[in-house]
Design an enzyme around this catalytic site. Structure first.
Site, PDB file in Angstrom:
ATOM      1  N   CYS A 132       0.832  -1.208   0.000  1.00  0.00           N
ATOM      2  CA  CYS A 132       0.000   0.000   0.000  1.00  0.00           C
ATOM      3  C   CYS A 132       0.865   1.257   0.000  1.00  0.00           C
ATOM      4  O   CYS A 132       1.448   1.617   1.028  1.00  0.00           O
ATOM      5  CB  CYS A 132      -0.921  -0.031   1.225  1.00  0.00           C
ATOM      6  SG  CYS A 132      -1.912   1.450   1.434  1.00  0.00           S
ATOM      7  N   CYS A 135      -0.382   4.076   2.253  1.00  0.00           N
ATOM      8  CA  CYS A 135      -0.106   3.822   3.676  1.00  0.00           C
ATOM      9  C   CYS A 135       1.370   4.036   4.000  1.00  0.00           C
ATOM     10  O   CYS A 135       1.714   4.657   4.995  1.00  0.00           O
ATOM     11  CB  CYS A 135      -0.455   2.381   4.049  1.00  0.00           C
ATOM     12  SG  CYS A 135      -2.058   1.834   3.473  1.00  0.00           S
ATOM     13  N   ASP A 136       2.251   3.497   3.173  1.00  0.00           N
ATOM     14  CA  ASP A 136       3.659   3.389   3.563  1.00  0.00           C
ATOM     15  C   ASP A 136       4.611   4.267   2.757  1.00  0.00           C
ATOM     16  O   ASP A 136       5.790   4.376   3.110  1.00  0.00           O
ATOM     17  CB  ASP A 136       4.115   1.919   3.424  1.00  0.00           C
ATOM     18  CG  ASP A 136       3.359   1.008   4.374  1.00  0.00           C
ATOM     19  OD1 ASP A 136       2.903   1.503   5.423  1.00  0.00           O
ATOM     20  OD2 ASP A 136       3.225  -0.188   4.077  1.00  0.00           O
TER      21      ASP A 136
END
Ligand code: FAD
Length: 308
Positions: A132, A135-136
């Site tokens: 992701c 997300c990261d």
């Protein structure tokens, strides 16, 4: 006994639904399945969920969310729902042979990211491997990363990462991309993205702190080489956990449950929230928001059907 609300899944969607349903005195029962706490228990730091100025570890966030749901009277059951029959109300669900009756049900079973099945993959998730970029990606600012995949989501991830990272390799095992032409063109015209086709990721290279590179193989020539990267984003799609519910919900071509108005499915009294019904955003905050909607919808449904 027939429950007012049964919730399937203890990720952010299910637990938020539980908090709202419990505070509405609906005594929800929530089933945790094979991954209690959901996907965020498989990650390290979560930095984009509002309310945590300095971020929070994923497992801690989900343990706190579970405790919050329990504080208002939610019953958390650490079992997996194995069969359902939503053809008539009250609905029937099973844990193997044990039968459960519910007036309303919220499906919050999430979508599992597909991975490449690399050696040491589980060990390196959150330490160089990710599924992701939203997300990261932030953890890889000014670093070199690779994205593996050939569909729209791989193109999106590569473009997104190119705004944060110093260099992005886009690795795909075929010479042609599945993604739409407009997305492919965007990637091709992005000077920070280097396309590698037909290449495949063979294995990660890591030291004690995490990923330091990947071994990639050219599928035409058979040559292998090491690419020095700090992160590898596997963007090869998700598998929504919707099979169990198929006759009673409509799904899109990937298996995501289609909802009509605010998490309602085609079956009255049956709601779907979180990644299971969200092919687009797949974030904890959006899942939580849908969980809130589902609980309020379930409450309204019960009121309208004079079943409270
Ligand atoms: C490694 C990683 C890092 C991430 N980082 C972030 C981040 O930093 N920020 C962010 O916003 N999002 C992040 N995400 C995405 C985020 O985790 C998801 O969007 C979110 O967890 C979706 O929540 P959900 O409640 O829909 O489902 P999930 O979290 O997937 O939970 C699904 C639940 O359903 C249960 N279940 C499934 N089938 C059954 C069954 N038959 N019976 C009972 N229970 C069942 C599972 O056990 C689980 O408890 C990350 C995801 C991953 C994989």
């Amino acid at each position: 006994m027939t429950h007012e609300v049964v919730i399937i899944g203890t990720g952010p969607a299910g637990l938020t639904a539980a908090i709202y349903a419990a505070r509405a005195s609906l005594n929800p029962v929530i089933y945790a399945g094979m991954l209690p706490g959901g996907q965020l228990t498989t990650t390290t730091e979560v930095e984009n969920f509002p309310g945590f100025e300095h971020g929070i570890m994923g497992p801690k966030m989900m343990a706190d969310m579970t405790a919050q749901a329990e504080r208002f009277g939610t019953k958390v059951v650490y079992e997996t729902i194995t069969k359902v029959d939503f053809s008539k109300r009250p609905f029937t669900l099973w844990i193997d042979k044990t039968e459960i009756k519910a007036k309303t049900v919220v499906i919050a079973t999430g979508a599992t990211a597909k991975t490449l099945g690399l050696p040491d993959e589980a060990k390196l998730m959150g330490r160089g491997l990710s599924t992701c970029a939203t997300c990261d990606g932030f953890f890889y600012r000014n670093k070199v990363v690779a994205v593996s995949g050939g569909g729209d989501s791989a193109m999106e991830e590569a473009n997104y990462l190119s705004k944060l990272c110093s260099q992005v390799y886009l690795i795909h095992r075929r010479s042609e991309f599945r993604a739409s032409q407009i997305m492919v063109d965007r990637v091709k015209n992005n000077p920070k993205i280097k396309i590698m086709t037909p290449w495949t990721v063979e294995k990660p290279v890591a030291d004690a702190s995490g990923l330091t590179g990947i071994i990639v193989k050219n599928l035409e020539t058979g040559d292998s080489t090491e690419l020095k990267v700090d992160g590898l984003f596997m963007a090869i799609g998700h598998k929504p956990n919707s099979d169990l519910f198929l006759p009673w919900v409509d799904v899109d071509s990937h298996g995501y449950i289609k909802t009509t108005v605010h998490t309602a499915t085609k079956t009255p009294g049956l709601f779907a929230a979180g990644d299971i019904a969200d092919p687009t955003f797949k974030q904890a905050i959006t899942a939580a928001g849908m969980g809130c909607q589902a609980a309020i919808q379930a409450q309204k449904f019960l009121e309208e059907h004079e079943e409270q």
